[in-house]
Design a protein around this motif. Structure first.
Motif, PDB file in Angstrom:
ATOM      1  N   ARG A   1      49.559   3.806 -17.512  1.00 19.96           N
ATOM      2  CA  ARG A   1      50.424   3.359 -18.599  1.00 19.96           C
ATOM      3  C   ARG A   1      50.568   4.421 -19.686  1.00 19.96           C
ATOM      4  O   ARG A   1      51.636   4.543 -20.300  1.00 19.96           O
ATOM      5  CB  ARG A   1      49.894   2.051 -19.194  1.00 19.96           C
ATOM      6  CG  ARG A   1      48.512   2.151 -19.821  1.00 19.96           C
ATOM      7  CD  ARG A   1      47.929   0.768 -20.106  1.00 19.96           C
ATOM      8  NE  ARG A   1      46.638   0.810 -20.749  1.00 19.96           N
ATOM      9  CZ  ARG A   1      45.502   1.068 -20.115  1.00 19.96           C
ATOM     10  NH1 ARG A   1      45.514   1.320 -18.815  1.00 19.96           N
ATOM     11  NH2 ARG A   1      44.352   1.081 -20.766  1.00 19.96           N
TER      12      ARG A   1
ATOM     13  N   GLU B   1      57.151   3.281  -8.956  1.00 18.46           N
ATOM     14  CA  GLU B   1      56.179   2.190  -8.825  1.00 18.46           C
ATOM     15  C   GLU B   1      54.797   2.662  -9.224  1.00 18.46           C
ATOM     16  O   GLU B   1      54.037   1.933  -9.880  1.00 18.46           O
ATOM     17  CB  GLU B   1      56.179   1.672  -7.394  1.00 18.46           C
ATOM     18  CG  GLU B   1      57.514   1.088  -6.932  1.00 18.46           C
ATOM     19  CD  GLU B   1      57.500   0.685  -5.472  1.00 18.46           C
ATOM     20  OE1 GLU B   1      56.409   0.721  -4.864  1.00 18.46           O
ATOM     21  OE2 GLU B   1      58.575   0.337  -4.943  1.00 18.46           O
TER      22      GLU B   1
ATOM     23  N   ALA C   1      54.449   2.980 -12.947  1.00 17.48           N
ATOM     24  CA  ALA C   1      54.459   1.678 -13.619  1.00 17.48           C
ATOM     25  C   ALA C   1      53.140   0.939 -13.482  1.00 17.48           C
ATOM     26  O   ALA C   1      52.956  -0.117 -14.092  1.00 17.48           O
ATOM     27  CB  ALA C   1      55.591   0.811 -13.059  1.00 17.48           C
ATOM     28  N   SER C   2      52.194   1.483 -12.709  1.00 18.58           N
ATOM     29  CA  SER C   2      50.907   0.811 -12.538  1.00 18.58           C
ATOM     30  C   SER C   2      50.105   0.851 -13.837  1.00 18.58           C
ATOM     31  O   SER C   2      50.237   1.793 -14.626  1.00 18.58           O
ATOM     32  CB  SER C   2      50.113   1.478 -11.416  1.00 18.58           C
ATOM     33  OG  SER C   2      49.800   2.822 -11.747  1.00 18.58           O
TER      34      SER C   2
ATOM     35  N   ASN D   1      53.095   6.902 -18.390  1.00 18.33           N
ATOM     36  CA  ASN D   1      54.417   6.292 -18.307  1.00 18.33           C
ATOM     37  C   ASN D   1      55.087   6.210 -19.676  1.00 18.33           C
ATOM     38  O   ASN D   1      56.306   6.368 -19.800  1.00 18.33           O
ATOM     39  CB  ASN D   1      54.302   4.899 -17.683  1.00 18.33           C
ATOM     40  CG  ASN D   1      55.615   4.408 -17.125  1.00 18.33           C
ATOM     41  OD1 ASN D   1      56.447   5.181 -16.660  1.00 18.33           O
ATOM     42  ND2 ASN D   1      55.823   3.113 -17.159  1.00 18.33           N
TER      43      ASN D   1
END
Length: 538
Positions: free
Chosen positions: A178, A170, A173-174, A181
């Protein structure tokens, strides 16, 4: 205490992460394969996630023992640290001598870079394993991303393995993370054991502890263990340890379902007494619940905007298998004579010429006017604030690397050689490796991260929607403003439950956010805290 009685050399169900007891289930084997593949193929970032007690830490230690001497390793398991402490820990784990004096972040990064370069020249690989990575702040995760920038034309010089609970996914994924990720190419979710694997797991641990069949568990016992643990190794260990103790006290060598249930009761407590107290509490709570239900209905009929808080309050009320082995082949890093491309993080390059920088910069008045032009009062009022808002300029001084987490337009004060007046770079959007700036003609111009850091003059500013009569938020308060702050904290990876009530957990997470980004860490949401949260969330 019961080891000699059952003929084992040691307690087979200790909760410590002893890699001798690692049971390579289907999921654990695949997780280990994913990590070894990512390391041997130099993929950069590898992420392994799994629930509490699924064996992640034991898997980390097994991984480090699978790697050969040509791979230098570092393990970080304390993740509640500062950025300086993280770099110090990494260097220490790699065995790098940084001297007796305290070093700056740039100095520690340069020392690490030199080590990785020399390590690569010798044909070696380097692996950093971060356990409990879900506790890393966004700023520390961004710092790890920058460390991965050291690479050759084809390969990464350091492989970073992030191991953590589901909250890690989680967090990654913020929007603020990015860029990190997008760099993760190897991921695996570690799942609990299935029903059949539970029996193999228990018998595996007994064999490793030296059992020769003196203790036996019935089929019913294994069914009860699975029903309680749902395949979670830590829970299996806890209930089996207690069951062996009960069997020892009863002078038994066969453990059945009844003994397992007794062990579960001992672990969880007296359920009858608990349920009696729970029923009494619920009966006393019923009138209050009825009142809240009426308030909820009235709120809907009256058009109030408090549905989310009331529903949040309702939520709060309701609330022998042989030892497995596998041969892993490590492919030594092939040394390449090609020149290294060294993207050192945080290193300021020489100031570029005034002519080149001048094509991108704006004066104070023009940059301010265009910054306001990019701001929408209507969007701010509907998406952020609870009442009437007044746009104003908020200025912030912090680490220059922080800008990579910004989601809204902002300007950066920069310095130019031979220019006494302040100059500004107006950033429209942050991109991978840099940003999109608006030049004096209003045209979009890409700028690199190196350019921004080289000209950085210490100040960032953006338009912030000040609310009418807004004050500080402290523990014990409630309302829509508190709810929004909780939602923003959650969006960037902090562990809060958006209920509209400023509880102790919210205060602690606010304090952690403030500490991570250089604000006064007092757990009080003031203008600075709100403005930075606003800039880092969508």
């Amino acid at each position: 205490m019961y080891a000699a009685y059952f003929g084992v050399e040691e307690n087979p169900f200790n909760l410590t992460p002893d890699q001798r007891y690692l049971f390579l289930s289907h999921h654990h084997t695949r997780a280990l394969d994913h990590m070894l593949y990512g390391i041997n193929e130099r993929k950069g970032f590898i992420v392994i996630s799994g629930g509490i007690g699924t064996g992640k830490t034991t898997l980390c230690r097994a991984l480090l023992n699978q790697l050969d001497a040509s791979t230098k390793t570092a393990l970080v398991f304390n993740t509640s640290i500062s950025d300086i402490e993280l770099l110090e820990t990494i260097n220490q784990e790699f065995g790098i001598d940084t001297g007796s004096t305290r070093k700056t972040k740039k100095e520690l990064t340069d020392i690490l870079n030199e080590f990785l370069l020399e390590n690569f020249r010798q044909g070696h690989n380097a692996v950093l394993v971060v356990d409990e990575a879900q506790n890393l702040s966004p700023l520390l995760l961004e710092q790890l991303r920058m460390l991965s920038n050291l690479e050759t034309e084809k390969e990464k010089l350091i492989q970073i393995v992030l191991v953590g609970q589901p909250e890690l996914m989680e967090l990654l994924a913020s929007p603020a993370l990015r860029q990190l990720n997008e760099r993760i190419t190897v991921r695996y979710v570690l799942k609990p054991l299935d029903r059949g694997a539970v029996r193999n797991y228990v018998e595996h641990r007994l064999v490793v502890a030296g059992s020769r069949g003196n203790v036996r568990l019935t089929t019913g016992a294994f069914s009860a263990i699975y029903a309680y643990s749902r395949g979670n190794p830590r829970r299996i260990n806890a209930v089996c340890d207690r069951a062996l103790l009960i069997a020892y006290c009863k002078d038994e060598f066969t453990i059945g379902k009844k003994t397992i249930r007794r062990a579960i009761d001992d672990i969880q407590g007296d359920f009858k007494q608990y349920h009696t107290r729970s029923a009494l509490f619920q009966s006393r709570l019923a009138p209050a619940a009825a009142v809240m239900l009426m308030a909820f209905i009235v709120a809907n009929l009256g058009g109030w905007g408090f549905k989310e808080q009331l529903s949040g309050l309702f939520s709060a009320m309701g609330k022998v298998a042989a030892v497995q082995s596998k041969v892993f082949v490590h492919r030594p890093a092939e040394f390449k004579e090609a020149a290294l491309i060294q993207k050192k993080p945080f290193v300021r390059k020489p100031i570029e010429t005034r002519k080149k920088a001048g094509k991108l910069t704006l004066d104070q008045r023009t940059s301010l006017a265009r910054l306001f032009r990019l701001f929408s009062v209507q969007d701010a009022q509907s998406n952020y604030a609870t009442g009437e808002v007044y746009p104003g300029v908020f200025s912030f001084e912090g680490d220059p690397e922080l800008y990579r987490m910004f989601l809204k337009p902002f300007r950066i004060r920069i310095r130019l050689e031979g220019v006494n007046e302040a100059s500004y770079l107006l950033i429209r959007k942050v991109t991978t490796g840099g940003a999109i700036a608006l030049d004096p003609d209003g045209k979009k111009r890409p700028v690199t991260d190196d350019f921004i850091l080289a000209h950085w003059d210490g100040e960032m500013s953006w338009v912030y929607p000040y609310e009418h009569m807004s004050g500080k938020m402290t523990e014990g308060m409630s309302g829509l403003g508190v709810l929004k702050v909780q939602q923003m904290l959650q969006q960037i990876g902090y562990s809060v439950e958006p209920r509209g009530v400023y509880d102790t957990t919210t205060s602690e997470e606010v304090m952690r956010f403030q500490l991570n980004f250089g604000l006064k860490a007092d757990g009080i949401v003031d203008t600075s805290t709100r403005a930075l949260l606003y800039q880092m969330t969508g």
